[in-house]
Every structure is written in C-alpha cells, then in structure tokens.
Write a protein that holds these residues in place. Structure first.
Motif, PDB file in Angstrom:
ATOM      1  N   SER A 151      -8.229   8.403   1.316  1.00 44.53           N
ATOM      2  CA  SER A 151      -7.122   7.322   1.661  1.00 44.53           C
ATOM      3  C   SER A 151      -7.465   6.099   0.676  1.00 44.53           C
ATOM      4  O   SER A 151      -8.593   5.749   0.446  1.00 44.53           O
ATOM      5  CB  SER A 151      -7.264   6.778   3.142  1.00 44.53           C
ATOM      6  OG  SER A 151      -8.556   6.567   3.566  1.00 44.53           O
ATOM      7  N   THR A 152      -6.507   5.336   0.354  1.00 43.70           N
ATOM      8  CA  THR A 152      -6.384   4.389  -0.424  1.00 43.70           C
ATOM      9  C   THR A 152      -6.972   3.073   0.328  1.00 43.70           C
ATOM     10  O   THR A 152      -6.198   2.874   1.279  1.00 43.70           O
ATOM     11  CB  THR A 152      -5.311   4.005  -1.134  1.00 43.70           C
ATOM     12  OG1 THR A 152      -4.981   5.135  -2.144  1.00 43.70           O
ATOM     13  CG2 THR A 152      -5.418   2.780  -2.056  1.00 43.70           C
ATOM     14  N   PHE A 153      -7.796   2.279   0.024  1.00 39.11           N
ATOM     15  CA  PHE A 153      -8.254   1.199   0.932  1.00 39.11           C
ATOM     16  C   PHE A 153      -8.125   0.020   0.095  1.00 39.11           C
ATOM     17  O   PHE A 153      -8.129  -1.250   0.682  1.00 39.11           O
ATOM     18  CB  PHE A 153      -9.881   1.274   1.319  1.00 39.11           C
ATOM     19  CG  PHE A 153     -10.915   1.250  -0.023  1.00 39.11           C
ATOM     20  CD1 PHE A 153     -11.691   0.301  -0.058  1.00 39.11           C
ATOM     21  CD2 PHE A 153     -10.918   2.437  -0.612  1.00 39.11           C
ATOM     22  CE1 PHE A 153     -12.463   0.232  -0.909  1.00 39.11           C
ATOM     23  CE2 PHE A 153     -12.216   2.580  -1.307  1.00 39.11           C
ATOM     24  CZ  PHE A 153     -12.786   1.387  -1.775  1.00 39.11           C
ATOM     25  N   PRO A 185      -9.779   5.220  -3.541  1.00 36.75           N
ATOM     26  CA  PRO A 185      -9.491   6.030  -2.576  1.00 36.75           C
ATOM     27  C   PRO A 185     -11.169   6.187  -1.999  1.00 36.75           C
ATOM     28  O   PRO A 185     -12.164   6.062  -2.814  1.00 36.75           O
ATOM     29  CB  PRO A 185      -9.101   7.203  -2.856  1.00 36.75           C
ATOM     30  CG  PRO A 185      -9.498   7.392  -4.469  1.00 36.75           C
ATOM     31  CD  PRO A 185      -9.436   5.742  -4.967  1.00 36.75           C
ATOM     32  N   ASP A 207      -8.566  14.133   4.058  1.00 37.47           N
ATOM     33  CA  ASP A 207      -7.980  13.536   2.840  1.00 37.47           C
ATOM     34  C   ASP A 207      -8.414  12.113   2.657  1.00 37.47           C
ATOM     35  O   ASP A 207      -8.694  11.210   3.357  1.00 37.47           O
ATOM     36  CB  ASP A 207      -6.426  13.442   3.255  1.00 37.47           C
ATOM     37  CG  ASP A 207      -5.739  14.886   3.292  1.00 37.47           C
ATOM     38  OD1 ASP A 207      -6.219  16.081   2.658  1.00 37.47           O
ATOM     39  OD2 ASP A 207      -4.601  15.185   4.117  1.00 37.47           O
ATOM     40  N   LYS A 241     -11.914  -0.122   6.098  1.00 43.13           N
ATOM     41  CA  LYS A 241     -10.543  -0.078   6.324  1.00 43.13           C
ATOM     42  C   LYS A 241     -10.105  -1.147   7.324  1.00 43.13           C
ATOM     43  O   LYS A 241      -8.776  -1.300   7.733  1.00 43.13           O
ATOM     44  CB  LYS A 241      -9.893   1.259   6.692  1.00 43.13           C
ATOM     45  CG  LYS A 241     -10.128   2.185   5.668  1.00 43.13           C
ATOM     46  CD  LYS A 241      -9.805   3.744   5.966  1.00 43.13           C
ATOM     47  CE  LYS A 241      -8.425   4.045   6.478  1.00 43.13           C
ATOM     48  NZ  LYS A 241      -8.159   5.229   6.615  1.00 43.13           N
ATOM     49  N   PRO A 297      -3.856  -2.326  -0.351  1.00 48.59           N
ATOM     50  CA  PRO A 297      -3.809  -0.917  -0.503  1.00 48.59           C
ATOM     51  C   PRO A 297      -2.082  -0.597  -0.957  1.00 48.59           C
ATOM     52  O   PRO A 297      -1.316  -1.406  -0.505  1.00 48.59           O
ATOM     53  CB  PRO A 297      -4.075   0.053   0.571  1.00 48.59           C
ATOM     54  CG  PRO A 297      -5.003  -1.082   1.373  1.00 48.59           C
ATOM     55  CD  PRO A 297      -4.516  -2.304   0.979  1.00 48.59           C
ATOM     56  N   ASP A 312     -10.477   6.015  13.566  1.00 49.12           N
ATOM     57  CA  ASP A 312      -9.066   5.838  13.562  1.00 49.12           C
ATOM     58  C   ASP A 312      -8.640   4.638  14.162  1.00 49.12           C
ATOM     59  O   ASP A 312      -7.659   3.907  13.755  1.00 49.12           O
ATOM     60  CB  ASP A 312      -8.105   6.948  14.111  1.00 49.12           C
ATOM     61  CG  ASP A 312      -8.393   8.448  13.081  1.00 49.12           C
ATOM     62  OD1 ASP A 312      -8.528   7.966  11.870  1.00 49.12           O
ATOM     63  OD2 ASP A 312      -7.859   9.485  13.562  1.00 49.12           O
ATOM     64  N   VAL A 319     -13.471   8.641   0.957  1.00 46.34           N
ATOM     65  CA  VAL A 319     -13.402   9.809   1.695  1.00 46.34           C
ATOM     66  C   VAL A 319     -14.890  10.175   2.245  1.00 46.34           C
ATOM     67  O   VAL A 319     -15.904   9.606   1.520  1.00 46.34           O
ATOM     68  CB  VAL A 319     -13.021  11.130   1.148  1.00 46.34           C
ATOM     69  CG1 VAL A 319     -14.119  11.329  -0.112  1.00 46.34           C
ATOM     70  CG2 VAL A 319     -12.564  12.178   1.922  1.00 46.34           C
ATOM     71  N   SER A 331      -9.815   1.356  12.727  1.00 50.20           N
ATOM     72  CA  SER A 331      -9.047   1.005  11.472  1.00 50.20           C
ATOM     73  C   SER A 331      -7.876   0.010  11.572  1.00 50.20           C
ATOM     74  O   SER A 331      -7.261  -0.264  10.628  1.00 50.20           O
ATOM     75  CB  SER A 331      -8.689   1.954  10.443  1.00 50.20           C
ATOM     76  OG  SER A 331      -7.910   2.954  11.093  1.00 50.20           O
TER      77      SER A 331
END
Length: 261
Positions: A114-116, A224, A112, A245, A261, A12, A226, A15
């Motif tokens: 995530s769109t990259f 996306p 979930d 990301k 994105p 996290d 994942v 990114s």
C-alpha cells in the motif's frame, strides 16, 4: 498463524487514525493495536526515509516496551535484491512501485503493498547557490558538476523521466547508489548540484540550498510498504506498518516533507 491474523486485523483498525503511541498494556488486547508485540523487527527502507523512519522507530519502541527496531536504509533496488536473495527482514518500504514489484513478483510480499507517502524531486545546490541554478536546464551548463542517482534507483529513474520530458541531456560526474549519497556529494562540495528529493533537502538543513523545478511534478514517486512473507516477526511487522499509516505516522512523514499518499 493466529498471532499474525490478530496482528493484521488490529493493524487495519489502527491505521484509521488512532495514535500509534497509545499502545495497550502488556498482555491486554484492544481493537486499535496488535496484541503481544514483542521482540525485534527489521525494516528495509529507502534511503530517503532515514530521518522520518528513525523517528517512527523510536516511537514504536516506546509504544511497545521491550521491542527493538533495526533499519537497513539504502537504494530501493539494492534492498529489493537482498530480500529476493533471502535476506531476513520483516518490512520493506520502497521509493517506487517498480522496485516493490521486484519483491512481490518474487512472491516475497505478504499481502498487497500500500502507498503510504509520495515524494517530489528538488535540486540541491551548495549553500547560497553560487552557480545561480534556477531551472533544470541550468544543470546542463558546461563545466557544472552534477550528481544523479543511478538510473536503477527510484530517484534516478524519476530524474531521468523529468529530463526526458524536458528534452534535456545531462551527463553527471557520478551516478550514486542512493539519494543520500548524491546529497552527500553536494554537502562535501564535490559537485555543484544534485537531483534529490525535497525531503532530503529539508533534512540537510543549511548544508544545501534547494531549487524547485516544475518538471518534477511529472515525476513524483509513490512509496509502497509491505510486510514480507517470511517475516521473522510477523506481528511486529504489521504493527510497524500500522504506525506508518496512522495519523501519528503520517504527521511525522509530512513534517519531513513527504506528500500525502
């Protein structure tokens, strides 16, 4: 579990824009990258990501010495079916939310998606555009040979959406299982044109010409990504997603023609 949680927390932070290549020394722990990322990571990714993800895979292996990234590129629908059937993989990057939903609905995603990036359609023609194709409607000309992605593949679904919105009917000479196969039909001069992504036209260089068309703006695909629930290497999965990301990952993707994105 502790290792996976550490990886999630660290990814996290990475990114947010720190370069993925600034990996910590072996055995150290920082807030910008997962600790103790080792071993192999298997990434299932849409065919249109082949060039950019291959570059990112090399960067990942450089950042984490001793790791190995293995890719399986193909039509997103085929990859999703393989994952839900139990194929071992760590990461899934799809070319549409609908295909990703196949995996998450089956309970095979970890967290979930995530769109990259996003991607837009373009018409690929033979070099020099000898058929003088200038619009989407031109693809419906009698005698013109056109290849499309299969309707179940994201690039095919997007093409159908653009055609329907334009009230055009097109019967291609072939439906291909992924976007690279459709592009190859043009490169081999087996067809006059194909509806592919702008990233594929760019990757092909001088092998094809590209024709943009305004209807493509209404059929842009979001991509996306994942980590998978049963990922054999959960820490490496999170680290690879963090790279994709990160600012460095986004730079590679946008240089390949992908949209933010």
């Amino acid at each position: 579990m502790l290792l996976a949680l550490t990886a999630c927390s660290s990814s996290d932070d990475s990114s947010s824009g720190s370069p993925a290549t600034s990996a910590p020394a072996a055995g150290s722990t920082t807030a910008s990258a997962p600790a103790k990322v080792t071993g192999s990571v298997t990434v299932f990714a849409a065919a249109s990501l082949k060039e950019s993800f291959t570059t990112l895979g090399k960067q990942f292996e450089t950042a984490y010495p001793g790791t190995k990234v293995t890719f399986n590129f193909g039509g997103s629908d085929t990859l999703a079916a393989s994952i839900t059937s139990g194929a071992p993989a760590d990461v899934f990057a799809a070319a549409s939310p609908a295909t990703m939903k196949t995996v998450t609905d089956a309970g095979d995603g970890q967290g979930d998606p995530s769109t990259f990036v996003r991607n837009q359609l373009e018409i690929a023609t033979l070099p020099g555009n000898p058929q003088h194709i200038a619009t989407l409607k031109d693809l419906t000309k009698s005698g013109l040979k056109v290849a499309l992605c299969a309707k179940t593949v994201p690039c095919g679904s997007a093409a159908q959406k653009a055609l329907t919105a334009s009230k055009l009917s097109l019967t291609p000479v072939s439906y291909e299982q992924d976007v690279k196969s459709a592009l190859t039909k043009v490169e081999l001069k087996e067809v006059d044109a194909a509806v592919v992504y702008q990233t594929d036209v760019k990757a092909a260089g001088g092998k094809v010409d590209g024709v943009q068309f305004p209807e493509s703006a209404n059929a842009i695909n979001a991509y996306p990504i994942v980590a998978l629930k049963d990922a054999p290497n959960a820490a490496a999965a999170q680290a690879f997603i963090a790279l994709v990301k990160s600012a460095e990952g986004q730079k590679v993707l946008t240089q390949a023609g992908f949209l933010n994105p």
